[in-house]
Scaffold this motif. Structure first.
Motif, PDB file in Angstrom:
ATOM      1  N   UNK A   1       0.832  -1.198   0.000  1.00  0.00           N
ATOM      2  CA  UNK A   1       0.000   0.000   0.000  1.00  0.00           C
ATOM      3  C   UNK A   1       0.869   1.252   0.000  1.00  0.00           C
ATOM      4  N   UNK A   2       1.965   1.218   0.753  1.00  0.00           N
ATOM      5  CA  UNK A   2       2.872   2.369   0.809  1.00  0.00           C
ATOM      6  C   UNK A   2       3.429   2.682  -0.573  1.00  0.00           C
ATOM      7  N   UNK A   3       3.766   1.657  -1.357  1.00  0.00           N
ATOM      8  CA  UNK A   3       4.295   1.871  -2.709  1.00  0.00           C
ATOM      9  C   UNK A   3       3.305   2.644  -3.577  1.00  0.00           C
ATOM     10  N   UNK A   4       2.025   2.317  -3.490  1.00  0.00           N
ATOM     11  CA  UNK A   4       1.050   2.908  -4.414  1.00  0.00           C
ATOM     12  C   UNK A   4       0.269   4.073  -3.822  1.00  0.00           C
ATOM     13  N   UNK A   5       0.292   4.225  -2.495  1.00  0.00           N
ATOM     14  CA  UNK A   5      -0.551   5.237  -1.860  1.00  0.00           C
ATOM     15  C   UNK A   5       0.041   5.538  -0.480  1.00  0.00           C
ATOM     16  N   UNK A   6       1.178   6.247  -0.429  1.00  0.00           N
ATOM     17  CA  UNK A   6       1.908   6.438   0.836  1.00  0.00           C
ATOM     18  C   UNK A   6       1.100   7.108   1.951  1.00  0.00           C
ATOM     19  N   UNK A   7       0.099   7.928   1.602  1.00  0.00           N
ATOM     20  CA  UNK A   7      -0.674   8.627   2.626  1.00  0.00           C
ATOM     21  C   UNK A   7      -1.752   7.745   3.258  1.00  0.00           C
ATOM     22  N   UNK A   8      -2.068   6.622   2.650  1.00  0.00           N
ATOM     23  CA  UNK A   8      -3.146   5.759   3.136  1.00  0.00           C
ATOM     24  C   UNK A   8      -2.652   4.868   4.280  1.00  0.00           C
ATOM     25  N   UNK A   9      -3.611   4.389   5.066  1.00  0.00           N
ATOM     26  CA  UNK A   9      -3.297   3.431   6.121  1.00  0.00           C
ATOM     27  C   UNK A   9      -3.879   2.080   5.730  1.00  0.00           C
ATOM     28  N   UNK A  10      -3.137   1.030   6.063  1.00  0.00           N
ATOM     29  CA  UNK A  10      -3.543  -0.334   5.711  1.00  0.00           C
ATOM     30  C   UNK A  10      -4.523  -0.866   6.751  1.00  0.00           C
ATOM     31  N   UNK A  11      -5.556  -1.569   6.312  1.00  0.00           N
ATOM     32  CA  UNK A  11      -5.900  -1.860   4.922  1.00  0.00           C
ATOM     33  C   UNK A  11      -6.543  -0.649   4.237  1.00  0.00           C
ATOM     34  N   UNK A  12      -6.373  -0.583   2.929  1.00  0.00           N
ATOM     35  CA  UNK A  12      -6.976   0.496   2.151  1.00  0.00           C
ATOM     36  C   UNK A  12      -8.491   0.387   2.267  1.00  0.00           C
ATOM     37  N   UNK A  13      -9.145   1.516   2.550  1.00  0.00           N
ATOM     38  CA  UNK A  13     -10.594   1.524   2.714  1.00  0.00           C
ATOM     39  C   UNK A  13     -11.258   2.275   1.558  1.00  0.00           C
ATOM     40  N   UNK A  14     -12.534   2.009   1.386  1.00  0.00           N
ATOM     41  CA  UNK A  14     -13.311   2.683   0.348  1.00  0.00           C
ATOM     42  C   UNK A  14     -13.253   4.202   0.519  1.00  0.00           C
ATOM     43  N   UNK A  15     -13.450   4.748   1.744  1.00  0.00           N
ATOM     44  CA  UNK A  15     -13.363   6.211   1.874  1.00  0.00           C
ATOM     45  C   UNK A  15     -11.989   6.774   1.486  1.00  0.00           C
ATOM     46  N   UNK A  16     -10.907   6.080   1.837  1.00  0.00           N
ATOM     47  CA  UNK A  16      -9.568   6.566   1.471  1.00  0.00           C
ATOM     48  C   UNK A  16      -9.418   6.618  -0.049  1.00  0.00           C
ATOM     49  N   UNK A  17      -9.806   5.553  -0.726  1.00  0.00           N
ATOM     50  CA  UNK A  17      -9.646   5.503  -2.182  1.00  0.00           C
ATOM     51  C   UNK A  17     -10.622   6.457  -2.860  1.00  0.00           C
ATOM     52  N   UNK A  18     -11.831   6.536  -2.367  1.00  0.00           N
ATOM     53  CA  UNK A  18     -12.822   7.446  -2.949  1.00  0.00           C
ATOM     54  C   UNK A  18     -12.319   8.890  -2.874  1.00  0.00           C
ATOM     55  N   UNK A  19     -11.710   9.270  -1.750  1.00  0.00           N
ATOM     56  CA  UNK A  19     -11.187  10.628  -1.598  1.00  0.00           C
ATOM     57  C   UNK A  19     -10.048  10.883  -2.595  1.00  0.00           C
ATOM     58  N   UNK A  20      -9.159   9.900  -2.748  1.00  0.00           N
ATOM     59  CA  UNK A  20      -8.060  10.053  -3.712  1.00  0.00           C
ATOM     60  C   UNK A  20      -8.608  10.228  -5.125  1.00  0.00           C
ATOM     61  N   UNK A  21      -9.599   9.449  -5.481  1.00  0.00           N
ATOM     62  CA  UNK A  21     -10.206   9.549  -6.816  1.00  0.00           C
ATOM     63  C   UNK A  21     -10.808  10.936  -7.010  1.00  0.00           C
ATOM     64  N   UNK A  22     -11.449  11.458  -5.984  1.00  0.00           N
ATOM     65  CA  UNK A  22     -12.092  12.772  -6.090  1.00  0.00           C
ATOM     66  C   UNK A  22     -11.069  13.894  -6.278  1.00  0.00           C
TER      67      UNK A  22
END
Length: 161
Positions: free
Chosen positions: A26-47
């Protein structure tokens, strides 16, 4: 093997959240996220980003990426690049990066495409130069455990010299 790409759909976000298998991936692809990647984290990045794209392998979503920077006539920077574990080593990552490069150069008329890779991501470090990316800077960072890591920045000009 049939590969295609298209914009991400809302209902695919939970599936994509399962691609990173551990905190390191997860750190490689999304360093600001915390594991496990959650729908709200990814949804915010997409937005906050542009051109969130998935790759389908024989009809199944197996990869995801977007631009965290997109400037018409300037730079497009690829981020959040992740390939599903079962699809790794099949050329899916290469296909997705090539499609993102095409989008940067055609849709955004980018002068260059950038991608960054942590020093421990050997697969990325070996792939990106094969696609024409060249390193231009190294940035000191800390991983999610506080260890020192190097973030290698690479770029590909629209018209390589």
């Amino acid at each position: 093997m049939s590969l295609s790409h298209r914009p991400v759909a809302e209902e695919e976000i939970p599936l994509i959240c399962g691609f990173p298998q551990n905190a390191g991936e997860l750190f490689f692809c999304f360093p600001q996220a915390t594991f496990p990647l959650t729908v709200p984290q990814l949804r915010e990045a997409i937005a906050r980003r542009s051109d969130s794209t998935v790759v389908e392998l024989n009809g199944a979503v197996v990869a995801f990426a977007n631009f965290y920077r997109w400037e018409t006539g300037g730079c497009c920077a690829i981020g959040n690049l992740i390939v599903a574990p079962a699809a790794r080593g099949l050329g899916v990552g290469r296909y997705l990066i090539e499609r993102m490069m095409d989008m940067a150069f055609t849709k955004h008329q980018a002068a260059e495409v950038r991608i960054s890779c942590f020093n421990r991501n050997v697969a990325g470090l070996l792939l990106y130069p094969k696609l024409g990316f060249q390193p231009y800077a190294i940035e000191q960072r800390q991983d999610n455990k506080g260890n020192q890591v190097a973030l290698i920045h690479l770029r590909l000009p629209r018209h390589p010299a």
